[in-house]
Design an enzyme around this catalytic site. Structure first.
Site, PDB file in Angstrom:
ATOM      1  N   GLY A  38      -6.532  -0.593  -9.042  1.00  0.00           N
ATOM      2  CA  GLY A  38      -7.149   0.674  -9.419  1.00  0.00           C
ATOM      3  C   GLY A  38      -8.658   0.721  -9.433  1.00  0.00           C
ATOM      4  O   GLY A  38      -9.230   1.810  -9.587  1.00  0.00           O
ATOM      5  N   GLU A  88      -3.799  -6.602  -9.085  1.00  0.00           N
ATOM      6  CA  GLU A  88      -3.225  -6.003  -7.872  1.00  0.00           C
ATOM      7  C   GLU A  88      -4.230  -5.096  -7.173  1.00  0.00           C
ATOM      8  O   GLU A  88      -3.975  -3.904  -6.974  1.00  0.00           O
ATOM      9  CB  GLU A  88      -1.982  -5.172  -8.243  1.00  0.00           C
ATOM     10  CG  GLU A  88      -0.919  -5.900  -9.042  1.00  0.00           C
ATOM     11  CD  GLU A  88       0.172  -4.960  -9.572  1.00  0.00           C
ATOM     12  OE1 GLU A  88       0.021  -3.722  -9.473  1.00  0.00           O
ATOM     13  OE2 GLU A  88       1.173  -5.466 -10.093  1.00  0.00           O
ATOM     14  N   GLY A 127      -6.234  -3.099  -4.428  1.00  0.00           N
ATOM     15  CA  GLY A 127      -5.985  -2.624  -3.075  1.00  0.00           C
ATOM     16  C   GLY A 127      -7.287  -2.105  -2.489  1.00  0.00           C
ATOM     17  O   GLY A 127      -8.012  -2.797  -1.776  1.00  0.00           O
ATOM     18  N   ARG A 128      -7.616  -0.871  -2.882  1.00  0.00           N
ATOM     19  CA  ARG A 128      -8.783  -0.177  -2.340  1.00  0.00           C
ATOM     20  C   ARG A 128     -10.073  -0.998  -2.390  1.00  0.00           C
ATOM     21  O   ARG A 128     -10.839  -1.029  -1.423  1.00  0.00           O
ATOM     22  CB  ARG A 128      -8.977   1.105  -3.152  1.00  0.00           C
ATOM     23  CG  ARG A 128      -9.997   2.054  -2.591  1.00  0.00           C
ATOM     24  CD  ARG A 128     -10.230   3.217  -3.580  1.00  0.00           C
ATOM     25  NE  ARG A 128      -9.018   3.821  -4.048  1.00  0.00           N
ATOM     26  CZ  ARG A 128      -8.394   4.839  -3.443  1.00  0.00           C
ATOM     27  NH1 ARG A 128      -8.918   5.374  -2.361  1.00  0.00           N
ATOM     28  NH2 ARG A 128      -7.273   5.337  -3.928  1.00  0.00           N
ATOM     29  N   TYR A 139      -5.927  14.679  -0.511  1.00  0.00           N
ATOM     30  CA  TYR A 139      -6.584  14.668  -1.823  1.00  0.00           C
ATOM     31  C   TYR A 139      -7.900  15.441  -1.830  1.00  0.00           C
ATOM     32  O   TYR A 139      -8.614  15.401  -2.831  1.00  0.00           O
ATOM     33  CB  TYR A 139      -6.937  13.233  -2.247  1.00  0.00           C
ATOM     34  CG  TYR A 139      -5.861  12.193  -2.144  1.00  0.00           C
ATOM     35  CD1 TYR A 139      -4.666  12.318  -2.859  1.00  0.00           C
ATOM     36  CD2 TYR A 139      -6.055  11.048  -1.376  1.00  0.00           C
ATOM     37  CE1 TYR A 139      -3.697  11.328  -2.789  1.00  0.00           C
ATOM     38  CE2 TYR A 139      -5.092  10.055  -1.304  1.00  0.00           C
ATOM     39  CZ  TYR A 139      -3.912  10.202  -2.016  1.00  0.00           C
ATOM     40  OH  TYR A 139      -2.975   9.225  -1.946  1.00  0.00           O
ATOM     41  N   CYS A 149      -2.153  21.206  14.514  1.00  0.00           N
ATOM     42  CA  CYS A 149      -1.940  22.619  14.239  1.00  0.00           C
ATOM     43  C   CYS A 149      -1.657  22.849  12.765  1.00  0.00           C
ATOM     44  O   CYS A 149      -0.540  23.196  12.371  1.00  0.00           O
ATOM     45  CB  CYS A 149      -0.807  23.144  15.105  1.00  0.00           C
ATOM     46  SG  CYS A 149      -1.191  22.924  16.842  1.00  0.00           S
ATOM     47  N   TYR A 203      -5.784   3.018   2.476  1.00  0.00           N
ATOM     48  CA  TYR A 203      -4.963   4.213   2.613  1.00  0.00           C
ATOM     49  C   TYR A 203      -5.400   5.013   3.846  1.00  0.00           C
ATOM     50  O   TYR A 203      -5.375   6.241   3.846  1.00  0.00           O
ATOM     51  CB  TYR A 203      -5.002   5.054   1.318  1.00  0.00           C
ATOM     52  CG  TYR A 203      -4.676   4.197   0.113  1.00  0.00           C
ATOM     53  CD1 TYR A 203      -3.365   3.799  -0.126  1.00  0.00           C
ATOM     54  CD2 TYR A 203      -5.678   3.703  -0.733  1.00  0.00           C
ATOM     55  CE1 TYR A 203      -3.056   2.959  -1.186  1.00  0.00           C
ATOM     56  CE2 TYR A 203      -5.370   2.865  -1.795  1.00  0.00           C
ATOM     57  CZ  TYR A 203      -4.057   2.499  -2.024  1.00  0.00           C
ATOM     58  OH  TYR A 203      -3.746   1.667  -3.064  1.00  0.00           O
TER      59      TYR A 203
HETATM   60  C1  LIG Z   1      -1.232   1.400  -5.386  1.00  0.00           C
HETATM   61  C2  LIG Z   1      -1.024   0.314  -6.356  1.00  0.00           C
HETATM   62  C3  LIG Z   1      -1.989  -0.686  -6.534  1.00  0.00           C
HETATM   63  C4  LIG Z   1      -3.317  -0.681  -5.832  1.00  0.00           C
HETATM   64  O1  LIG Z   1      -4.142   0.342  -6.263  1.00  0.00           O
HETATM   65  P1  LIG Z   1      -5.667   0.405  -5.770  1.00  0.00           P
HETATM   66  O2  LIG Z   1      -6.192   1.604  -6.424  1.00  0.00           O
HETATM   67  O3  LIG Z   1      -5.671   0.507  -4.298  1.00  0.00           O
HETATM   68  O4  LIG Z   1      -6.337  -0.842  -6.244  1.00  0.00           O
HETATM   69  C5  LIG Z   1      -1.689  -1.712  -7.404  1.00  0.00           C
HETATM   70  N1  LIG Z   1      -0.507  -1.759  -8.069  1.00  0.00           N
HETATM   71  C6  LIG Z   1       0.440  -0.813  -7.932  1.00  0.00           C
HETATM   72  C7  LIG Z   1       1.695  -0.926  -8.680  1.00  0.00           C
HETATM   73  C8  LIG Z   1       0.218   0.254  -7.068  1.00  0.00           C
HETATM   74  O5  LIG Z   1       1.153   1.197  -6.939  1.00  0.00           O
END
Ligand SMILES: *Cc1c(COP(=O)(O)O)cnc(C)c1O
Length: 427
Positions: free
Chosen positions: A239, A273, A275-276, A320, A346, A375
């Site tokens: 997150g 965890e 991601g972004r 978004y 379209c 994403y």
């Molecule tokens: C999407 C997600 C993440 C990653 O979130 P980011 O904002 O990209 O860091 C981590 N854990 C879970 C369970 C997710 O669904």
């Protein structure tokens, strides 16, 4: 920090001119910087040095095998949300003992696949999932390692579509109910309780919601300990936000310091965890201007730049209303004009940017859509029967294709014409 910069008016990814790659692979394509990816992983992961931790990259942010392989080589694990992502992670060489499985809707087949693969943890999100997991593990004669994803009911103060840790969101088990689930799980023969997890949302630009949920999780872990249930892993989810425009998210080091301070005296291994934050600013989407046009209305004139990338290639602006900076690949002179940068799909919702100041561009010019690594490709689709674009990885003065552009033949792969008689009109 990233490795996308202008040198003498030309946009570069590390030591490669973006225009040279475009000439070779065609447009549109995603372009990743290996140095940026490694730097981001190492900065994030090393910020937690000093405590036991495991950095599990959230595969859904960017699921190309080469990128998963790169992170695995740096010691990373994977946070997956489907059987498909599990297959990707294993194929890319992620150690199953560093894979954790999140998600509200795991099917029986997916649970079995996870158990067969020997993954580290299932983040269970409901009582019914727990029962199903017990049943599947029993038929296989194994014990399933489990964390429950609790919903700490904390407002992450981010976009409504990407907030997940509020009571009104579909994710996790309310903390108040989670306790009973742990008691239930303790009595199950094929369940091994390992941890507590949470994930409150995405693109957070404040540290306080993370700390607020960690406190709630810590209190909960203490309550479990009082009931004789020991916890080996605390999973704080992902997150952490990035800068797309003028956001000022905390640096991973500040984020890590705050978490480490809060975890003083706790013995559990921390799981993260992200991601972004690892991939978002490590890639751009390169697209070519097809047409420019002015639509004159009664009292206003609107300028459009029609490019060859669209909402199917990068969904975030349409989905978004997300902001992505867009710059010309060759620096342009001339006074910026207000334009909408739109794709060929379209749908009125097909845009990459609205009312954006852009130097004058012409047919054939290349544009770079920045911060497109998270994403981006992973959310892309074939809508309007558009083949999915190529992905390219730059390493210094070299580049490699890490996903070739789809062909139109591949678009119809797997589709079948009905085996009715030729004359049949449905009778
Ligand atoms: C999407 C997600 C993440 C990653 O979130 P980011 O904002 O990209 O860091 C981590 N854990 C879970 C369970 C997710 O669904």
């Amino acid at each position: 920090m990233n490795h996308f910069v202008y040198k003498n008016g030309e946009f570069f990814c590390e030591e490669m001119a973006v225009a040279d790659i475009a000439r070779a692979v065609g447009t549109p394509f995603y372009l990743y910087s290996r140095a940026t990816l490694s730097h981001h992983f190492q900065t994030f992961d090393s910020a937690f040095n000093g405590i036991d931790h495991l950095t599990c990259f959230a595969v859904k942010a960017c699921s190309n095998l080469s990128i998963l392989h790169l992170f695995a080589g740096l010691g990373g694990g994977a946070d997956i949300v489907s059987g498909g992502e599990l297959y990707r992670a294993i194929t890319a060489g992620v150690n199953p003992q560093r894979i954790i499985y999140s998600g509200v809707g795991k099917t029986e087949a997916e649970l079995r696949f996870g158990l067969e693969s020997g993954i580290l943890l299932f983040n269970v999100e409901s009582a019914q999932e727990l029962e199903r997991l017990q049943r599947v593990a029993a038929t296989m004669g194994v014990r399933a390692p489990v964390s429950f994803r609790v919903n700490p009911d904390v407002d992450p103060q981010t976009h409504a579509y990407i907030s997940t840790g509020l009571a009104k969101n579909k994710f996790g088990v309310p903390i108040a109910e989670a306790f009973d689930l742990y008691i239930q799980a303790r009595g199950m023969e094929n369940i091994a309780i390992k941890g507590v997890s949470c994930h409150i949302g995405s693109q957070l630009t404040l540290i306080s919601p993370f700390i607020e949920s960690l406190r709630k999780v810590k209190d909960f872990v203490a309550r479990l300990a009082d009931a004789g249930i020991g916890i080996e892993y605390i999973d704080l989810g992902g997150g952490l936000g990035i800068t797309y425009d003028d956001e000022q998210p905390p640096h991973p080091r500040e984020y890590a310091e705050a978490i480490k301070a809060e975890l003083e005296g706790t013995r559990a291994t921390l799981i993260l965890e992200p991601g972004r934050v690892l991939v978002g600013n490590a890639a751009i989407l390169v697209t070519e201007v097809q047409y420019t046009k002015n639509n004159r209305g009664v009292d206003q004139e609107k300028k459009f730049v029609v490019v060859d990338a669209a909402m199917n290639d990068l969904a975030r602006p349409s989905l978004y209303g997300a902001f992505h900076a867009i710059v010309p690949v060759r620096e342009q002179g001339g006074a910026p004009e207000m334009v909408d940068i739109v794709g060929p799909i379209c749908e009125t919702g097909d845009f990459l940017a609205k009312d954006r100041a852009l130097p004058p561009v012409q047919q054939g010019d290349l544009l770079a859509v920045l911060s497109a690594g998270a994403y981006g490709f992973s959310m892309s689709s074939n809508y309007n029967s558009r083949p999915r674009v190529a992905e390219v990885l730059v390493d210094g003065s070299h580049y490699t294709l890490i996903r070739r552009r789809e062909t139109v033949e591949e678009l119809v792969n797997g589709e079948l014409l009905p085996k009715f008689a030729e004359s049949g009109h449905g009778h």
